[in-house]
Design an enzyme around this catalytic site. Sequence first.
Site, PDB file in Angstrom:
ATOM      1  N   CYS A   2       0.880  -1.202   0.138  1.00 37.66           N
ATOM      2  CA  CYS A   2      -0.019  -0.024   0.026  1.00 37.66           C
ATOM      3  C   CYS A   2       1.076   1.223   0.110  1.00 37.66           C
ATOM      4  O   CYS A   2       2.283   1.248   0.209  1.00 37.66           O
ATOM      5  CB  CYS A   2      -0.723   0.028   1.366  1.00 37.66           C
ATOM      6  SG  CYS A   2      -1.987  -1.760   1.384  1.00 37.66           S
ATOM      7  N   ARG A  50      -4.530   1.199  -1.299  1.00 43.34           N
ATOM      8  CA  ARG A  50      -4.630  -0.227  -0.910  1.00 43.34           C
ATOM      9  C   ARG A  50      -4.321  -0.918  -2.524  1.00 43.34           C
ATOM     10  O   ARG A  50      -5.091  -0.928  -3.316  1.00 43.34           O
ATOM     11  CB  ARG A  50      -5.691  -0.795  -0.318  1.00 43.34           C
ATOM     12  CG  ARG A  50      -5.588  -1.848   0.243  1.00 43.34           C
ATOM     13  CD  ARG A  50      -6.795  -2.513   1.081  1.00 43.34           C
ATOM     14  NE  ARG A  50      -6.596  -4.032   1.484  1.00 43.34           N
ATOM     15  CZ  ARG A  50      -7.486  -4.688   1.769  1.00 43.34           C
ATOM     16  NH1 ARG A  50      -8.772  -4.470   1.632  1.00 43.34           N
ATOM     17  NH2 ARG A  50      -7.284  -6.069   2.265  1.00 43.34           N
ATOM     18  N   GLU A  79       3.672  -6.621   4.599  1.00 40.88           N
ATOM     19  CA  GLU A  79       3.060  -8.032   4.777  1.00 40.88           C
ATOM     20  C   GLU A  79       3.645  -8.470   5.990  1.00 40.88           C
ATOM     21  O   GLU A  79       5.032  -8.593   6.232  1.00 40.88           O
ATOM     22  CB  GLU A  79       3.589  -8.640   3.688  1.00 40.88           C
ATOM     23  CG  GLU A  79       2.805  -9.705   3.196  1.00 40.88           C
ATOM     24  CD  GLU A  79       1.282  -9.293   2.680  1.00 40.88           C
ATOM     25  OE1 GLU A  79       0.145  -9.922   3.218  1.00 40.88           O
ATOM     26  OE2 GLU A  79       1.167  -8.451   1.708  1.00 40.88           O
ATOM     27  N   VAL A 294      13.803 -10.989 -17.558  1.00 43.36           N
ATOM     28  CA  VAL A 294      13.796 -10.013 -18.424  1.00 43.36           C
ATOM     29  C   VAL A 294      14.887  -9.870 -19.320  1.00 43.36           C
ATOM     30  O   VAL A 294      15.936 -10.256 -18.929  1.00 43.36           O
ATOM     31  CB  VAL A 294      13.543  -8.551 -17.425  1.00 43.36           C
ATOM     32  CG1 VAL A 294      14.754  -8.589 -16.415  1.00 43.36           C
ATOM     33  CG2 VAL A 294      13.509  -7.413 -18.209  1.00 43.36           C
ATOM     34  N   GLY A 378      15.306 -12.246  -5.750  1.00 45.14           N
ATOM     35  CA  GLY A 378      16.178 -12.822  -5.050  1.00 45.14           C
ATOM     36  C   GLY A 378      17.114 -11.748  -4.564  1.00 45.14           C
ATOM     37  O   GLY A 378      18.229 -12.016  -4.141  1.00 45.14           O
TER      38      GLY A 378
END
Length: 615
Positions: A2, A50, A79, A294, A378
């Site tokens: 958020c 949010r 989180e 990528v 990573g």
Amino acid sequence: MCGIAGWIDWERDLSHEQRTVQLMGKALECRGPDDHGAFLSRNAAFAHRRLVVVDPAGGAQPMTRRLGENAYTLVYNGELYNTDDVRKELLEEGYTFQSYSDTEVVLISYMAWGSRCLEKFNGIFAFAVWDEANQRLFMARDRLGVKPLFYARQGSRILFSSELKGILAHPDFVPEVDAEGLAEVFAIGPAKTPGHGIFKGVNEVRAGHWILASKEGMRDEVYWTLRSIPHEHTLEETVEHTRVLFEDAVRRQLVSDVPVCTFLSGGLDSSGVSAIAAEYYAQTGREPLHTYSVEIEDMEKHFTANSFQKSLDAPWAMKISEHLGTVHHRVVVPMQQMIDDLLTPLEVRDVPGMADIDVSMYLFCKAVKENHTVALTGEAADEVFGGYPWFHRQESLDADTFPWSLRLGERMRIMSSDLKETIRPEEYVSRRYQEALAEVERLPGEDAAEARVREIGYLSITRFLPTLLDRKDRMSMGASLEARVPFTDHRLVEYVYNVPWAMKACDGEIKGLLRRVLRDKLPHDALYRKKSPYPGTPNAEYLEATRRLALDMIADSNSPILPLIDVGAVKQLAQESYQPMEHRPWFGQILGTAQLFHYLVEVNEWLKTWKIRLV
């Protein structure tokens, strides 16, 4: 994930300031496109954007809960990976819940335990709580600083935000940059000093810190830092304990109510994360893991192996994907798109950043977001396990400066005499280096060589890693994608930090410990592949584009950067750039010529966009 923003004023009624707080929140829309909310009281106003990941119905913010007669209001970005463990402990103490969101767990934890709640959290977070009865603001940030949080205290007022743009959106905030801010931009570069907000009067809540603010003042406390303790395990025990910590970190971070994927470059670190994730998906009967890599268009045409990059990533990413049985997505960024979006990352970062690797990361994250909302990456393995050249090159070990500042002279070349006199770049970098070294906790009896590697590890984790975490957060959240970083699990970082260098580099291999941990997860040749940095572009079109923009910039008498740079030196660099040269991707400082042009153009645009006053 958020975006959060807020305005506290102990001497002004904020209950009717909805428009201003909405502007602050609107500036963070990319961090939270799914929902928004606001809270206003007499002395506090919060905004929240949010991105829904867990408990769509129950995690709405700002969130208010009451304890007795007192109300506590939270805005939270992050989180928790041990939500269930913390909730269980709170339930046992008699607290109740209205949702299963980690947001409510964070708020109830603060209500129950105050600042001690931070010691119980495993996760990435930045949050603020307004204590109405006591008229106090509490702000905190996760241990490694994965999630950002800035603030400005101005008299009776405090402004805070996930990103600088939230503070800059306040109509009463004047964007000014003083000599110290310029030193951060020109001498330190993207690897900025922890706690520094670049703009005058703006600070960053430091990683592992909490702040308690009241009308009387502010208290800033450390709740976590790297401690130096003796390592008692054998090599075999160390490998096993590291494996347990790493696998647990990855598995915890796969929890989500929306699709989760991993970034997979084909290098050791992302391959290790993907291997654990794919294995867990198979064990729990889920559909195959999706992985993403990528590359920049025509990379194979322009790539030449060199000391910075030994091989292309694309073939290795496919090899690992096939080995793990993942559904792999190859994101190819067109060169023209790179050029068209040269300045887009500046809009996301709010300050000059990392040139071409910012652009490709942003475009990569946009592509991933088309199908996924959460990705595991990573980042942090090189800092934690000692993967960078400066851990073993004598030049870096002997240097009396940050290993990534050894080529400060290349940056000083393009600084104007006035700027060099104002910021004294060598003195400034030296002072910041000495401050960082003074933080390192010494281990009694440790020999000089081991102590120096410990210093390099500390500098890498506390000074260099935040640069990459900041980049990953901004580029991913700029695309409304949540990026998680299992290698920053504080239990893993604490443990590996104290592992002796001989074990970290066991088997005569850089990151030998991590390679042993992953020995039964990856093919042998992939396991021992040499490090390859995140891909920049060696395409001559990129150099041509950035050179042209830089020359146009210095030809424009209205360019605000002109007093800060040596125009003659930039012209000379442009002339030299027509000669063949080795491609040098960003590695601690903007070293490549094309990247330096790009960086200068970003600085100029930054000064113009925000109408920055130099003071």
